[in-house]
Design a protein around this motif. Structure first.
Motif, PDB file in Angstrom:
ATOM      1  N   UNK A   1      37.186  48.768  36.016  1.00 53.62           N
ATOM      2  CA  UNK A   1      36.996  47.760  37.061  1.00 53.62           C
ATOM      3  C   UNK A   1      36.339  48.437  38.258  1.00 53.62           C
ATOM      4  N   UNK A   2      35.323  47.780  38.827  1.00 51.88           N
ATOM      5  CA  UNK A   2      34.692  48.207  40.067  1.00 51.88           C
ATOM      6  C   UNK A   2      34.693  47.034  41.030  1.00 51.88           C
ATOM      7  N   UNK A   3      34.696  47.293  42.348  1.00 49.45           N
ATOM      8  CA  UNK A   3      34.764  46.192  43.319  1.00 49.45           C
ATOM      9  C   UNK A   3      33.682  45.142  43.094  1.00 49.45           C
ATOM     10  N   UNK A   4      34.109  43.901  43.074  1.00 42.88           N
ATOM     11  CA  UNK A   4      33.162  42.804  42.939  1.00 42.88           C
ATOM     12  C   UNK A   4      32.696  42.520  41.533  1.00 42.88           C
ATOM     13  N   UNK A   5      33.184  43.275  40.543  1.00 40.13           N
ATOM     14  CA  UNK A   5      32.764  43.086  39.160  1.00 40.13           C
ATOM     15  C   UNK A   5      33.979  42.796  38.272  1.00 40.13           C
ATOM     16  N   UNK A   6      33.720  42.130  37.163  1.00 42.66           N
ATOM     17  CA  UNK A   6      34.792  41.777  36.237  1.00 42.66           C
ATOM     18  C   UNK A   6      35.269  43.007  35.471  1.00 42.66           C
ATOM     19  N   UNK A   7      36.510  42.942  35.043  1.00 50.87           N
ATOM     20  CA  UNK A   7      37.045  43.956  34.138  1.00 50.87           C
ATOM     21  C   UNK A   7      36.202  44.000  32.879  1.00 50.87           C
ATOM     22  N   UNK A   8      35.908  45.197  32.385  1.00 57.52           N
ATOM     23  CA  UNK A   8      35.181  45.326  31.135  1.00 57.52           C
ATOM     24  C   UNK A   8      35.768  46.445  30.280  1.00 57.52           C
ATOM     25  N   UNK A   9      35.582  46.299  28.982  1.00 54.10           N
ATOM     26  CA  UNK A   9      35.989  47.302  28.004  1.00 54.10           C
ATOM     27  C   UNK A   9      34.725  47.989  27.522  1.00 54.10           C
TER      28      UNK A   9
END
Length: 287
Positions: free
Chosen positions: A54-62
């Motif tokens: 997770x990074x600020x302003x972005x969706x969780x990703x795998x």
């Protein structure tokens, strides 16, 4: 790198690929994070890295990052399956999710990330399939102490900055015709910006530029743009920003983003907020 080499060789000759299983002694999730990212990851020896990011302003990703690029990779999927120790209790597998992004040696799953993170928390494992012409490489990612790892990951996310530098550096606050005070959504936008400043002490100056449309005289436009810029500055100070950091400028209708706004229904009425970091060259120009 024996497993990755076997996959490349098998893909070229259309031979069956062995299932790569993460050994239990390497199945602990490692947590890395700061104010601007949180990563929960496992290294798969000879293959690559699996991580929730997770990074600020972005969706969780795998993300699945291979040690080497695989130009022939055409598809990838992932699903949750019960851990071996769960076979005696009620446990179900998820349906497979397909990857949304492929880039060089990196594969990203977005829709799958949150539901699979929840499955990890319940003790499930992840089962990947990477497809190349004539070959599918399975990867079984086991997991140890998943609930504890996910809890730490969520705590990291809760403490993260609300914006990245790229998102916080330049902000536009549009104003309707005749509007001089801030709306609730605009106040929330400024509050988020001030929260970002708490995580980035390198910001030493904030430029606040007021703009108006071309309705009325130049003097009237200059005055209304100043009122709007002053309103933004006052709100930032109320939220805790030091007044000495602020530089307020009023430009009236001198620097339009859009021309002929009356015909299109658009407006150039806005206040722009630009953050400047210490030790970096910034153009102090109008926008």
């Amino acid at each position: 790198m024996v497993f990755l080499t076997l996959w490349f060789t098998a893909a070229a000759g259309a031979l069956p690929a062995p299932v790569l299983v993460q050994p239990a002694e390497r199945a602990d999730w490692q947590l890395h994070g700061s104010a601007f990212y949180c990563r929960m990851q496992q290294e798969v020896r000879g293959f690559g890295q699996v991580s929730f990011l997770v990074e600020p302003g972005y969706s969780l990703r795998l993300e699945l990052e291979l040690i080497q690029p695989h130009q022939a990779l055409t598809e990838a999927s992932v699903m949750a399956r019960p851990a071996d120790w769960q076979q005696r209790i009620v446990a179900t597998s998820s349906y497979p999710y397909s990857a949304e992004l492929y880039h060089d040696r990196q594969v990203s799953f977005i829709a799958a990330a949150l539901p699979l993170l929840q499955q990890i928390q319940s003790g499930h494992w992840l089962e990947f399939e990477l497809g190349a012409p004539g070959q599918v490489q399975p990867l079984l990612l086991t997991s140890v102490r998943g609930a504890e790892a996910v809890a730490q990951f969520r705590r990291c996310i809760a403490q993260m900055a609300p914006l990245s530098w790229q998102q916080a550096r330049d902000s536009d606050i549009p104003f309707e015709a005749g509007q001089r005070t801030l709306t609730r959504p605009q106040l929330a936008q400024l509050a988020q910006l001030v929260r970002y400043l708490q995580f980035d002490p390198s910001v030493h100056k904030i430029l606040i530029d007021g703009h108006s449309d071309d309705v009325g005289t130049s003097l009237a436009n200059r005055l209304v743009s100043k009122e709007r810029a002053d309103e933004v500055a006052a709100q930032l100070i109320e939220l805790g920003v030091k007044a000495a950091m602020l530089e307020v400028r009023a430009h009236g209708n001198r620097y339009p983003l859009l021309h002929h706004q009356g015909a299109s229904g658009a407006t150039n009425s806005r206040v722009t907020v630009r953050l400047i970091r210490a030790g970096t060259e910034q153009e102090v120009t109008t926008r």
